[in-house]
Write an enzyme that holds these catalytic residues in place. Structure first.
Site, PDB file in Angstrom:
ATOM      1  N   SER A 139      14.001  29.143  87.062  1.00  0.00           N
ATOM      2  CA  SER A 139      13.148  28.371  88.440  1.00  0.00           C
ATOM      3  C   SER A 139      11.845  28.209  87.991  1.00  0.00           C
ATOM      4  CB  SER A 139      13.282  29.174  89.605  1.00  0.00           C
ATOM      5  OG  SER A 139      12.419  28.624  90.706  1.00  0.00           O
ATOM      6  N   TYR A 152      12.496  36.898  94.737  1.00  0.00           N
ATOM      7  CA  TYR A 152      13.009  35.785  94.063  1.00  0.00           C
ATOM      8  C   TYR A 152      12.413  35.550  92.806  1.00  0.00           C
ATOM      9  CZ  TYR A 152      15.343  31.693  92.634  1.00  0.00           C
ATOM     10  OH  TYR A 152      16.143  30.473  91.775  1.00  0.00           O
TER      11      TYR A 152
END
Length: 237
Positions: A139, A152
């Site tokens: 990501s 995250y």
């Protein structure tokens, strides 16, 4: 490119990018081990496929359970060789650092970092044998971070570190390692994110899972003397 005679392993194969990439690999002739938990979407996609596809092997695994990971590797070790390994599975939790829990952080590390680490390490002998390819679907939070995504992002930064080290360790083995850093993609995970943020879900605002999968598929087709080390994808606004 025809992947006939090749064997691929794709985690997170049951939805989103993993599902789209799985279908591309099967259409291209690769025997594909599809790793996930709920195979409903994948089974539906296969049932409406108009042309012949290669063999799809479903393996159910919960990455939060060490026993499931060990059983998964045991099943994959029954395969004589593996050419492609794509890590597409992942989980996300949102919240400011003061509000997030240790349990939330540990869960994300288990699924986003520990599971890919373990699976990759166990499959490396087969990937070295075939001079194979490994793709980590990461990501943009693996490159940067911002408020509300700290835990995250921490897991994605850790995944990036592992993948970069792995690429350098395997350079002499001619095993290619690629990191794919993604902005927002229209997937069930993104729908969850928008719900948690209290936003209406508008798929057209995000990259399509099919579009992202097509880029990863192209990376897997690059000439053997070329390594795509890192690629970042964002929506073309």
């Amino acid at each position: 490119m025809n992947f006939s005679g090749k064997t691929a392993v794709i985690t997170g194969a049951t939805s989103g990018i993993g599902l789209e990439l799985t279908m591309l690999m099967l259409r291209a002739g690769a025997k594909t081990f599809c790793i996930g938990r709920d195979f409903t979407r994948l089974e539906t996609a296969l049932s409406i496929q108009k042309t012949d596809v290669a063999e799809a092997v479903f393996i159910s695994a919960d990455f939060t359970k060490t026993s499931d990971l060990e059983l998964l590797v045991e099943k994959l070790n029954g395969e004589s060789s593996i050419d492609i390994l794509v890590h597409s599975a992942g989980v996300i939790s949102l919240g400011n650092i003061e509000d997030e829990s240790l349990e939330s952080l540990n869960l994300q590390y288990q699924v986003n970092v520990s599971a890919p680490f373990y699976i990759t390490g166990q499959l490396l002998p087969r990937l070295k044998k075939t001079k194979g390819q490994i793709v980590f679907v990461n990501s943009t939070t693996g490159l940067d971070s911002w408020e509300g995504v700290g835990t995250y992002a921490a897991s994605k930064h850790a995944l990036r570190a592992l993948a970069v080290s792995l690429r350098k360790e395997l350079a002499g083995e001619k095993v290619r390692v690629t990191n794919v850093y993604l902005g927002s993609v229209d997937t069930p995970m993104q729908e969850k994110v928008q719900k948690l943020r209290g936003n209406p879900y508008r798929p057209e605002k995000f990259m399509s899972a099919a579009g992202v999968a097509s880029v990863i598929f192209s990376v897997l087709q690059t000439p053997r003397e070329v390594t795509v080390t890192d690629i970042t994808l964002r929506r073309n606004y």
